[in-house]
Design a protein around this motif. Structure first.
Motif, PDB file in Angstrom:
ATOM      1  N   CYS A   6      23.290 -27.444  18.610  1.00 59.16           N
ATOM      2  CA  CYS A   6      24.715 -27.100  18.741  1.00 59.16           C
ATOM      3  C   CYS A   6      25.011 -26.268  19.986  1.00 59.16           C
ATOM      4  CB  CYS A   6      25.196 -26.366  17.500  1.00 59.16           C
ATOM      5  SG  CYS A   6      24.525 -24.692  17.293  1.00 59.16           S
ATOM      6  N   LEU A   7      24.015 -25.566  20.533  1.00 54.04           N
ATOM      7  CA  LEU A   7      24.143 -24.720  21.732  1.00 54.04           C
ATOM      8  C   LEU A   7      25.075 -23.526  21.489  1.00 54.04           C
ATOM      9  CD1 LEU A   7      24.450 -27.448  24.523  1.00 54.04           C
ATOM     10  CD2 LEU A   7      22.382 -26.475  23.497  1.00 54.04           C
ATOM     11  N   GLY A   8      25.370 -23.239  20.239  1.00 56.79           N
ATOM     12  CA  GLY A   8      26.301 -22.165  19.941  1.00 56.79           C
ATOM     13  C   GLY A   8      25.721 -20.772  20.047  1.00 56.79           C
ATOM     14  N   CYS A   9      24.402 -20.645  20.162  1.00 58.41           N
ATOM     15  CA  CYS A   9      23.763 -19.327  20.149  1.00 58.41           C
ATOM     16  C   CYS A   9      23.235 -18.917  21.518  1.00 58.41           C
ATOM     17  CB  CYS A   9      22.629 -19.306  19.132  1.00 58.41           C
ATOM     18  SG  CYS A   9      21.285 -20.472  19.491  1.00 58.41           S
ATOM     19  N   ALA A  10      23.729 -19.542  22.595  1.00 59.68           N
ATOM     20  CA  ALA A  10      23.231 -19.247  23.941  1.00 59.68           C
ATOM     21  C   ALA A  10      23.486 -17.789  24.314  1.00 59.68           C
ATOM     22  CB  ALA A  10      23.883 -20.180  24.947  1.00 59.68           C
ATOM     23  N   VAL A  11      22.506 -17.171  24.921  1.00 61.97           N
ATOM     24  CA  VAL A  11      22.606 -15.784  25.357  1.00 61.97           C
ATOM     25  C   VAL A  11      22.244 -15.719  26.837  1.00 61.97           C
ATOM     26  CG1 VAL A  11      20.218 -15.311  24.657  1.00 61.97           C
ATOM     27  CG2 VAL A  11      21.817 -13.418  24.932  1.00 61.97           C
ATOM     28  N   PRO A  12      23.013 -14.970  27.655  1.00 64.79           N
ATOM     29  CA  PRO A  12      22.677 -14.855  29.078  1.00 64.79           C
ATOM     30  C   PRO A  12      21.424 -14.021  29.276  1.00 64.79           C
ATOM     31  CG  PRO A  12      24.512 -13.411  28.531  1.00 64.79           C
ATOM     32  CD  PRO A  12      24.243 -14.229  27.304  1.00 64.79           C
ATOM     33  N   ASN A  65      23.046 -13.703  17.127  1.00 64.16           N
ATOM     34  CA  ASN A  65      24.110 -14.625  17.548  1.00 64.16           C
ATOM     35  C   ASN A  65      24.466 -15.623  16.456  1.00 64.16           C
ATOM     36  OD1 ASN A  65      23.060 -13.389  19.894  1.00 64.16           O
ATOM     37  ND2 ASN A  65      23.890 -15.008  21.162  1.00 64.16           N
ATOM     38  N   ASN A  66      25.738 -15.996  16.410  1.00 57.63           N
ATOM     39  CA  ASN A  66      26.161 -17.058  15.498  1.00 57.63           C
ATOM     40  C   ASN A  66      25.527 -18.377  15.913  1.00 57.63           C
ATOM     41  OD1 ASN A  66      27.845 -15.381  13.970  1.00 57.63           O
ATOM     42  ND2 ASN A  66      29.548 -15.667  15.387  1.00 57.63           N
ATOM     43  N   PRO A  84      25.931 -24.113   7.599  1.00 62.77           N
ATOM     44  CA  PRO A  84      25.104 -23.076   6.977  1.00 62.77           C
ATOM     45  C   PRO A  84      25.174 -21.775   7.773  1.00 62.77           C
ATOM     46  CG  PRO A  84      23.727 -24.559   8.236  1.00 62.77           C
ATOM     47  CD  PRO A  84      25.124 -25.134   8.281  1.00 62.77           C
ATOM     48  N   ARG A  85      24.616 -20.723   7.205  1.00 63.15           N
ATOM     49  CA  ARG A  85      24.603 -19.400   7.833  1.00 63.15           C
ATOM     50  C   ARG A  85      23.171 -18.977   8.140  1.00 63.15           C
ATOM     51  NH1 ARG A  85      29.539 -21.331   7.069  1.00 63.15           N
ATOM     52  NH2 ARG A  85      31.177 -19.741   7.035  1.00 63.15           N
ATOM     53  N   PRO A  86      22.935 -18.427   9.349  1.00 66.82           N
ATOM     54  CA  PRO A  86      21.599 -17.890   9.639  1.00 66.82           C
ATOM     55  C   PRO A  86      21.419 -16.529   8.971  1.00 66.82           C
ATOM     56  CG  PRO A  86      23.039 -17.559  11.525  1.00 66.82           C
ATOM     57  CD  PRO A  86      23.845 -18.299  10.497  1.00 66.82           C
ATOM     58  N   MET A  87      20.284 -16.340   8.301  1.00 71.86           N
ATOM     59  CA  MET A  87      20.009 -15.066   7.638  1.00 71.86           C
ATOM     60  C   MET A  87      18.542 -14.709   7.780  1.00 71.86           C
ATOM     61  SD  MET A  87      22.310 -15.085   4.187  1.00 71.86           S
ATOM     62  CE  MET A  87      24.087 -15.360   4.299  1.00 71.86           C
ATOM     63  N   PRO A 116      14.756 -15.422  17.675  1.00 69.13           N
ATOM     64  CA  PRO A 116      15.730 -14.391  18.036  1.00 69.13           C
ATOM     65  C   PRO A 116      15.125 -13.151  18.673  1.00 69.13           C
ATOM     66  CG  PRO A 116      15.225 -14.239  15.697  1.00 69.13           C
ATOM     67  CD  PRO A 116      14.482 -15.446  16.214  1.00 69.13           C
ATOM     68  N   ILE A 117      13.798 -13.148  18.844  1.00 67.99           N
ATOM     69  CA  ILE A 117      13.113 -11.968  19.364  1.00 67.99           C
ATOM     70  C   ILE A 117      13.028 -12.053  20.885  1.00 67.99           C
ATOM     71  CG2 ILE A 117      11.060 -10.536  19.188  1.00 67.99           C
ATOM     72  CD1 ILE A 117      12.617 -11.026  16.519  1.00 67.99           C
ATOM     73  N   TYR A 118      13.481 -10.999  21.561  1.00 63.55           N
ATOM     74  CA  TYR A 118      13.449 -10.931  23.028  1.00 63.55           C
ATOM     75  C   TYR A 118      12.985  -9.553  23.476  1.00 63.55           C
ATOM     76  CZ  TYR A 118      16.341 -15.175  23.235  1.00 63.55           C
ATOM     77  OH  TYR A 118      16.829 -16.456  23.091  1.00 63.55           O
ATOM     78  N   GLU A 119      12.337  -9.520  24.630  1.00 64.02           N
ATOM     79  CA  GLU A 119      12.168  -8.262  25.334  1.00 64.02           C
ATOM     80  C   GLU A 119      13.557  -7.813  25.775  1.00 64.02           C
ATOM     81  OE1 GLU A 119       9.478  -6.466  25.830  1.00 64.02           O
ATOM     82  OE2 GLU A 119       7.943  -7.864  25.100  1.00 64.02           O
ATOM     83  N   ALA A 120      13.904  -6.560  25.482  1.00 64.03           N
ATOM     84  CA  ALA A 120      15.260  -6.098  25.763  1.00 64.03           C
ATOM     85  C   ALA A 120      15.613  -6.219  27.237  1.00 64.03           C
ATOM     86  CB  ALA A 120      15.417  -4.651  25.300  1.00 64.03           C
TER      87      ALA A 120
END
Length: 281
Positions: A248-254, A239-240, A65-68, A268-272
């Motif tokens: 799946c761990l496919g959306c990991a962000v440093p 992120n995908n 599926p696709r995240p939207m 998906p919300i983060y302090e910049a």
């Protein structure tokens, strides 16, 4: 400050009926779904949607599926299904298959997922900055900001006028609206950050927050501009991902300080300032 947990119910798996699915200029499409048992969503949350309509023969290519982003929700009428809207671009095989879904057909959905934007208040000066498909994450936030009495300006950018999403919807909210296109076909000739920079330079007696969603370089630039002006910046990462649940761990962000965060679970919300931008492509 960590984003708040969503106030709506837990996510559901459902077969959503396609009510409308039409093109809105360029490769932009608007999908309206009816979803039974929908628990509601907060601004900034998202869905996982199957790549195309469910057919008599299960399709396994594409499989995932696709995240939207959940663009807009409509008030439920009686006990009927909820109606939500999704804006998307038909840019790959999965989204092109989704663009072929007809009214009356069904798509698989899982949601709402992710954490929501911390809402602005009446003492806030809010700049909502959207680029490309990132625009779709900001409509419900803009509506909430207006309802809360925040001084709200929406800045939308894209490559061309045809690529801009939801301009009429934002205009009808009554927010101040700036547009930017890279080819100069509408609004400022340049990037949306070119529109943001002078706005941040204007003094205000309100607490300034920049909310940004779009391509990574755009969000990083928003973060830097906000830091220079002393404003808070909150981003929604795009992120995908393949599952939406952290499997799946496919959306990991440093993240700053080392290590990684899973966008589907912590975002998906983060302090910049928490995002290690130099580690992102």
């Amino acid at each position: 400050m960590s984003p708040p947990k969503p106030e709506c119910g837990p996510p559901i798996r459902a077969l959503a009926e396609v009510l409308e699915n039409h093109r809105e200029g360029g490769s932009n499409h608007r999908l309206t779904l009816a979803i039974e048992g929908w628990p509601g969503a907060e601004p900034g949350q998202f869905l996982m949607i199957s790549a195309g309509a469910v057919t008599a023969v299960d399709r396994t290519d594409p499989l995932l599926p696709r995240p939207m982003a959940i663009y807009r929700g409509h008030a439920r009428v009686g006990s009927g299904p909820a109606r939500i809207e999704v804006l998307y671009k038909a840019s790959g095989r999965g989204t092109r298959l989704l663009a072929e879904a007809l009214p009356g057909q069904r798509v698989r959905v899982v949601g709402p997922l992710g954490r929501s934007f911390p809402p602005p208040t009446a003492s806030t000066r809010a700049f909502l900055v959207g680029g490309g498909t990132g625009i779709a994450s900001l409509f419900e936030l803009a509506a909430r900001a207006v309802a809360e009495g925040a001084a709200t300006r929406v800045l939308l950018g894209a490559r061309t006028a045809a690529d801009l999403m939801g301009v009429g919807d934002f205009g009808r909210l009554g927010v101040e609206l700036d547009l930017a296109t890279e080819d100069g076909s509408v609004g400022i000739h340049g990037r949306v950050t070119d529109a943001l920079r002078p706005r941040l330079e204007q003094p205000s007696d309100r607490h300034t927050i920049v909310y940004a969603c779009g391509p990574t370089p755009m969000m990083r630039a928003c973060s830097e501009l906000a830091a220079q002006s002393g404003a808070r910046c909150i981003v929604s990462l795009e992120n995908n991902m393949a599952c939406g649940f952290g499997v799946c761990l496919g959306c990991a962000v440093p993240v700053v300080g080392g290590g990684f965060s899973l966008v589907c679970r912590a975002g998906p919300i983060y302090e910049a300032g928490d995002v290690a931008w130099q580690g992102l492509p």
